[in-house]
Design a protein around this motif. Sequence first.
Motif, PDB file in Angstrom:
ATOM      1  N   ASN A  82       0.802  -1.229   0.000  1.00 35.75           N
ATOM      2  CA  ASN A  82       0.000   0.000   0.000  1.00 35.75           C
ATOM      3  C   ASN A  82       0.834   1.278   0.000  1.00 35.75           C
ATOM      4  N   ILE A  83       2.152   1.168   0.115  1.00 35.49           N
ATOM      5  CA  ILE A  83       2.965   2.385   0.165  1.00 35.49           C
ATOM      6  C   ILE A  83       2.838   3.131  -1.167  1.00 35.49           C
ATOM      7  N   ASP A  84       2.442   4.403  -1.075  1.00 33.97           N
ATOM      8  CA  ASP A  84       2.366   5.249  -2.262  1.00 33.97           C
ATOM      9  C   ASP A  84       3.761   5.842  -2.480  1.00 33.97           C
ATOM     10  N   THR A  85       4.481   5.270  -3.444  1.00 38.00           N
ATOM     11  CA  THR A  85       5.877   5.672  -3.660  1.00 38.00           C
ATOM     12  C   THR A  85       5.997   6.805  -4.681  1.00 38.00           C
ATOM     13  N   SER A  86       4.839   7.358  -5.111  1.00 43.00           N
ATOM     14  CA  SER A  86       4.900   8.369  -6.172  1.00 43.00           C
ATOM     15  C   SER A  86       5.321   9.745  -5.655  1.00 43.00           C
ATOM     16  N   SER A  87       5.175   9.970  -4.344  1.00 43.52           N
ATOM     17  CA  SER A  87       5.582  11.268  -3.798  1.00 43.52           C
ATOM     18  C   SER A  87       6.247  11.047  -2.446  1.00 43.52           C
ATOM     19  N   GLU A  88       7.021  12.044  -2.023  1.00 41.55           N
ATOM     20  CA  GLU A  88       7.699  11.920  -0.740  1.00 41.55           C
ATOM     21  C   GLU A  88       6.682  11.866   0.402  1.00 41.55           C
ATOM     22  N   GLY A  89       5.591  12.643   0.275  1.00 42.97           N
ATOM     23  CA  GLY A  89       4.557  12.637   1.311  1.00 42.97           C
ATOM     24  C   GLY A  89       3.876  11.275   1.401  1.00 42.97           C
ATOM     25  N   GLY A  90       3.618  10.691   0.241  1.00 42.26           N
ATOM     26  CA  GLY A  90       2.998   9.370   0.213  1.00 42.26           C
ATOM     27  C   GLY A  90       3.903   8.332   0.842  1.00 42.26           C
ATOM     28  N   LEU A  91       5.177   8.443   0.526  1.00 45.48           N
ATOM     29  CA  LEU A  91       6.162   7.504   1.074  1.00 45.48           C
ATOM     30  C   LEU A  91       6.221   7.625   2.598  1.00 45.48           C
ATOM     31  N   ARG A  92       6.213   8.869   3.068  1.00 45.11           N
ATOM     32  CA  ARG A  92       6.286   9.114   4.508  1.00 45.11           C
ATOM     33  C   ARG A  92       5.094   8.467   5.230  1.00 45.11           C
ATOM     34  N   ALA A  93       3.901   8.690   4.688  1.00 48.46           N
ATOM     35  CA  ALA A  93       2.691   8.128   5.303  1.00 48.46           C
ATOM     36  C   ALA A  93       2.721   6.595   5.248  1.00 48.46           C
ATOM     37  N   GLY A  94       3.160   6.068   4.109  1.00 46.37           N
ATOM     38  CA  GLY A  94       3.206   4.616   3.962  1.00 46.37           C
ATOM     39  C   GLY A  94       4.202   3.981   4.916  1.00 46.37           C
ATOM     40  N   LEU A  95       5.319   4.668   5.139  1.00 49.68           N
ATOM     41  CA  LEU A  95       6.339   4.131   6.048  1.00 49.68           C
ATOM     42  C   LEU A  95       5.883   4.177   7.497  1.00 49.68           C
ATOM     43  N   ALA A  96       5.042   5.167   7.812  1.00 52.21           N
ATOM     44  CA  ALA A  96       4.505   5.226   9.179  1.00 52.21           C
ATOM     45  C   ALA A  96       3.648   3.980   9.427  1.00 52.21           C
ATOM     46  N   GLU A  97       2.814   3.640   8.436  1.00 48.68           N
ATOM     47  CA  GLU A  97       1.995   2.415   8.528  1.00 48.68           C
ATOM     48  C   GLU A  97       2.902   1.189   8.642  1.00 48.68           C
ATOM     49  N   LEU A  98       3.897   1.151   7.790  1.00 52.65           N
ATOM     50  CA  LEU A  98       4.806   0.010   7.763  1.00 52.65           C
ATOM     51  C   LEU A  98       5.503  -0.153   9.114  1.00 52.65           C
ATOM     52  N   GLY A  99       5.993   0.969   9.643  1.00 56.40           N
ATOM     53  CA  GLY A  99       6.684   0.912  10.935  1.00 56.40           C
ATOM     54  C   GLY A  99       5.776   0.335  12.018  1.00 56.40           C
ATOM     55  N   GLY A 100       4.489   0.668  11.948  1.00 55.11           N
ATOM     56  CA  GLY A 100       3.523   0.112  12.893  1.00 55.11           C
ATOM     57  C   GLY A 100       3.425  -1.397  12.752  1.00 55.11           C
ATOM     58  N   ALA A 101       3.508  -1.870  11.496  1.00 49.28           N
ATOM     59  CA  ALA A 101       3.420  -3.320  11.243  1.00 49.28           C
ATOM     60  C   ALA A 101       4.661  -4.044  11.770  1.00 49.28           C
ATOM     61  N   CYS A 102       5.828  -3.419  11.641  1.00 49.15           N
ATOM     62  CA  CYS A 102       7.062  -4.021  12.190  1.00 49.15           C
ATOM     63  C   CYS A 102       6.921  -4.128  13.711  1.00 49.15           C
ATOM     64  N   ARG A 103       6.540  -3.001  14.320  1.00 48.96           N
ATOM     65  CA  ARG A 103       6.475  -2.958  15.783  1.00 48.96           C
ATOM     66  C   ARG A 103       5.430  -3.916  16.333  1.00 48.96           C
ATOM     67  N   ALA A 104       4.280  -4.016  15.624  1.00 47.69           N
ATOM     68  CA  ALA A 104       3.207  -4.888  16.115  1.00 47.69           C
ATOM     69  C   ALA A 104       3.716  -6.317  16.289  1.00 47.69           C
ATOM     70  N   CYS A 105       4.585  -6.740  15.398  1.00 48.37           N
ATOM     71  CA  CYS A 105       5.104  -8.102  15.514  1.00 48.37           C
ATOM     72  C   CYS A 105       6.273  -8.155  16.499  1.00 48.37           C
ATOM     73  N   HIS A 106       7.212  -7.227  16.392  1.00 46.53           N
ATOM     74  CA  HIS A 106       8.385  -7.271  17.271  1.00 46.53           C
ATOM     75  C   HIS A 106       7.990  -7.188  18.746  1.00 46.53           C
ATOM     76  N   THR A 107       6.986  -6.344  19.060  1.00 47.62           N
ATOM     77  CA  THR A 107       6.576  -6.163  20.446  1.00 47.62           C
ATOM     78  C   THR A 107       6.131  -7.484  21.070  1.00 47.62           C
ATOM     79  N   THR A 108       5.441  -8.288  20.277  1.00 41.73           N
ATOM     80  CA  THR A 108       4.891  -9.541  20.805  1.00 41.73           C
ATOM     81  C   THR A 108       5.832 -10.727  20.662  1.00 41.73           C
ATOM     82  N   PHE A 109       6.580 -10.745  19.559  1.00 44.33           N
ATOM     83  CA  PHE A 109       7.247 -11.991  19.191  1.00 44.33           C
ATOM     84  C   PHE A 109       8.774 -11.930  19.160  1.00 44.33           C
ATOM     85  N   ARG A 110       9.331 -10.794  19.539  1.00 49.15           N
ATOM     86  CA  ARG A 110      10.786 -10.676  19.508  1.00 49.15           C
ATOM     87  C   ARG A 110      11.273 -10.154  20.849  1.00 49.15           C
ATOM     88  N   GLU A 111      12.383 -10.704  21.331  1.00 52.58           N
ATOM     89  CA  GLU A 111      12.973 -10.296  22.616  1.00 52.58           C
ATOM     90  C   GLU A 111      13.312  -8.831  22.611  1.00 52.58           C
TER      91      GLU A 111
END
Length: 139
Positions: A110-139
């Motif tokens: 879903n990352i909109d890579t066509s603009s820097e603003g889109g990329l920024r918003a998409g990476l915020a979502e992505l970062g949430g997805a990384c953390r959601a898993c690391h918080t529960t499943f990684r030391e």
Amino acid sequence: MLAALLVASVAAVPVRAQQASNPVVAERMRLMSDIGAASKIMGDMVSGRSAFDAARAAQAASTLAQLSSRVPDAFTANETDPASEALPSIWANWSTFTARADAMRTAAQNIDTSSEGGLRAGLAELGGACRACHTTFRE
Ligand code: HEC
């Protein structure tokens, strides 16, 4: 801001995969390192460490989606290694774990890579997805 945090956390993580003597564990750690590297290419663009490049961002997002789809297979075997940070709860809560991997793939797609603003918003979502898993499943 979230994207900057993502970059900081990725940059702060040393590559530990070489330290795992269990080849299954080394492989899944390498997969995570590659996921980190693809994320960092995009994170560097929004933090100003590198210039925004839509084509390069699109390539990194596509690589990330492909790598994300390999996560369930890479973790299917309940293998351990002293170098691993994977928590045993992964295998006790397997469907939650794979749902988190799916969420990362969707966020990457879903990352909109066509603009820097889109990329920024998409990476915020992505970062949430990384953390959601690391918080529960990684030391
Ligand atoms: C489905 C769960 C899950 C998701 C989603 C996830 N990770 Fe991970 N990640 C893990 C687990 C589990 C480990 C520990 C693996 C081990 O040490 O055996 C890990 C480890 C890592 C490592 C350390 C690799 C090493 O060499 O030790 C990095 C870097 C990393 N993840 C980056 C990311 C980034 C960036 C994202 C989001 C784009 C992400 N991860 C999303 C589960 C996940």
